[in-house]
Design an enzyme around this catalytic site. Structure first.
Site, PDB file in Angstrom:
ATOM      1  N   HIS A 142     -13.728  50.618  38.269  1.00  0.00           N
ATOM      2  CA  HIS A 142     -13.392  49.908  39.388  1.00  0.00           C
ATOM      3  C   HIS A 142     -14.150  48.419  39.422  1.00  0.00           C
ATOM      4  O   HIS A 142     -13.602  47.671  39.793  1.00  0.00           O
ATOM      5  CB  HIS A 142     -13.877  50.884  40.554  1.00  0.00           C
ATOM      6  CG  HIS A 142     -14.022  50.075  41.943  1.00  0.00           C
ATOM      7  ND1 HIS A 142     -13.139  50.391  42.969  1.00  0.00           N
ATOM      8  CD2 HIS A 142     -14.766  49.172  42.530  1.00  0.00           C
ATOM      9  CE1 HIS A 142     -13.271  49.755  44.012  1.00  0.00           C
ATOM     10  NE2 HIS A 142     -14.285  48.953  43.819  1.00  0.00           N
ATOM     11  N   GLU A 143     -15.342  48.540  39.097  1.00  0.00           N
ATOM     12  CA  GLU A 143     -15.958  47.054  39.219  1.00  0.00           C
ATOM     13  C   GLU A 143     -15.423  46.251  38.186  1.00  0.00           C
ATOM     14  O   GLU A 143     -15.462  45.216  38.422  1.00  0.00           O
ATOM     15  CB  GLU A 143     -17.645  47.370  38.924  1.00  0.00           C
ATOM     16  CG  GLU A 143     -18.241  48.324  39.864  1.00  0.00           C
ATOM     17  CD  GLU A 143     -18.045  47.736  41.344  1.00  0.00           C
ATOM     18  OE1 GLU A 143     -18.028  46.518  41.464  1.00  0.00           O
ATOM     19  OE2 GLU A 143     -18.008  48.595  42.294  1.00  0.00           O
ATOM     20  N   HIS A 146     -12.299  44.420  39.311  1.00  0.00           N
ATOM     21  CA  HIS A 146     -12.878  43.021  39.958  1.00  0.00           C
ATOM     22  C   HIS A 146     -12.975  41.879  39.301  1.00  0.00           C
ATOM     23  O   HIS A 146     -12.457  40.841  39.509  1.00  0.00           O
ATOM     24  CB  HIS A 146     -14.090  43.284  40.895  1.00  0.00           C
ATOM     25  CG  HIS A 146     -13.701  44.301  42.150  1.00  0.00           C
ATOM     26  ND1 HIS A 146     -12.840  44.082  42.987  1.00  0.00           N
ATOM     27  CD2 HIS A 146     -14.743  45.398  42.453  1.00  0.00           C
ATOM     28  CE1 HIS A 146     -13.176  45.202  43.813  1.00  0.00           C
ATOM     29  NE2 HIS A 146     -14.049  45.657  43.840  1.00  0.00           N
ATOM     30  N   GLU A 215     -10.459  46.140  47.247  1.00  0.00           N
ATOM     31  CA  GLU A 215     -11.027  47.349  46.966  1.00  0.00           C
ATOM     32  C   GLU A 215      -9.906  48.325  46.726  1.00  0.00           C
ATOM     33  O   GLU A 215     -10.080  49.076  45.836  1.00  0.00           O
ATOM     34  CB  GLU A 215     -11.805  47.838  48.194  1.00  0.00           C
ATOM     35  CG  GLU A 215     -13.005  47.110  48.524  1.00  0.00           C
ATOM     36  CD  GLU A 215     -14.116  46.827  47.086  1.00  0.00           C
ATOM     37  OE1 GLU A 215     -13.988  47.982  46.489  1.00  0.00           O
ATOM     38  OE2 GLU A 215     -14.933  45.867  47.131  1.00  0.00           O
TER      39      GLU A 215
END
Length: 299
Positions: A142-143, A146, A215
């Site tokens: 997920h990070e 980004h 997100e």
């Protein structure tokens, strides 16, 4: 954008472009309005605006990482965490970022960096203690999403205008024109804070809208990359549940960095408009991951 295996999100790209255009337009109008109102101080306004932009763009990631207590760790110090990062980077065909840990019982993670070359991925000791390896992989993916989608850099720039509005307002109110005997000073006391307040509110709402969408985009990209949306859903559920058990005073320390975090330290009250939230609701994120599970099962 360098090639990687994270699923591209045209919706995110479009929103980033539109947000940056509107923020840029707002920035030009804001500086122009200040120059018109404080015409004698325009060189100072231009210099301050330029310096703040440089600081915000080049150093905000380091300031944020330092403020959240992140310190870089070696593979010898955190072999399991490095192993997870290595696997996700190999899956995504991304260069390995710096790996950091923050000494905090608040279970969370974040990524900072203007580009892939100076990226730092950080997890808290509270997160490492609570998550299983496959859950941790989902959070790291997920990070890194980004970073791959460059929305970290866009959020950094987009948040600049709100900061600038507040700083220049204070300079204007407590600076030279405050001591002026010009009859128009009273008008400036009204107009400068008013212009700054309007600019702040608009930039705030624009960045929050982008933050919520990015997100969801990162959740989707991470789930598709790892092929385990259920693991990411489990991590989300576990982190959200654990955050509820953390003392409020500790959460308030972390709250200013909500926009960076995997999950918000403190969520907005149900009575507060969703326009103020940095993240979509837990229910919305879990519903999307459930839909991705169905999508993957059909393939």
């Amino acid at each position: 954008m360098p090639r990687n295996r994270f699923a591209q999100d045209r919706g995110l790209t479009t929103r980033m472009v539109v947000t940056m255009f509107l923020i840029g337009l707002l920035y030009v109008v804001f500086v122009g309005a200040l120059i018109a109102l404080l015409h004698g101080a325009w060189p100072i306004i231009v210099i301050i605006a330029g310096l703040l932009f440089v600081v915000q763009f080049w150093f905000s990631d380091r300031i944020a990482a330092f403020s959240m207590g992140a310190h870089e760790v070696s593979a010898q110090e955190q072999p399991e965490l490095h192993g997870v990062v290595d696997r996700i980077c190999a899956l995504a065909d991304l260069p390995k970022p710096k790996v950091a840990v923050a000494q905090s019982d608040v279970p969370n993670a974040f990524a900072t960096g203007r580009n892939q070359k100076n990226t730092v991925v950080c997890v808290t000791t509270g997160l490492l203690r609570r998550l299983e390896p496959e859950e941790l992989e989902g959070v790291v993916a997920h990070e890194l999403s980004h970073v791959a989608h460059k929305d970290v850099a866009v959020m950094t720039i987009a948040s600049f205008l709100g900061i600038l509005a507040g700083v220049i307002t204070r300079i204007g109110l407590w600076g030279g024109f405050r001591r002026s005997r010009d009859p128009g000073t009273a008008v400036l006391f009204i107009l400068v804070p008013l212009v700054s307040a309007v600019v702040y509110v608009i930039s705030f709402l624009l960045t929050r809208m982008l933050s919520r969408y990015r997100e969801l985009s990162a959740d989707r990209s991470a789930a598709l990359l790892t092929g385990r949306p259920s693991a990411l859903a489990s991590a989300l559920t576990k982190v959200s549940g654990e955050l509820a058990a953390i003392p409020t005073k500790d959460l308030r320390v972390a709250e200013p960095f909500n926009a960076f975090y995997f999950a918000p330290a403190l969520t907005t009250s149900p009575t507060v408009s969703k326009l103020l939230a940095t993240h979509p609701s837990l229910e919305q994120r879990l519903a999307q991951l459930a839909a991705i599970t169905v999508e993957l099962d059909r393939r």
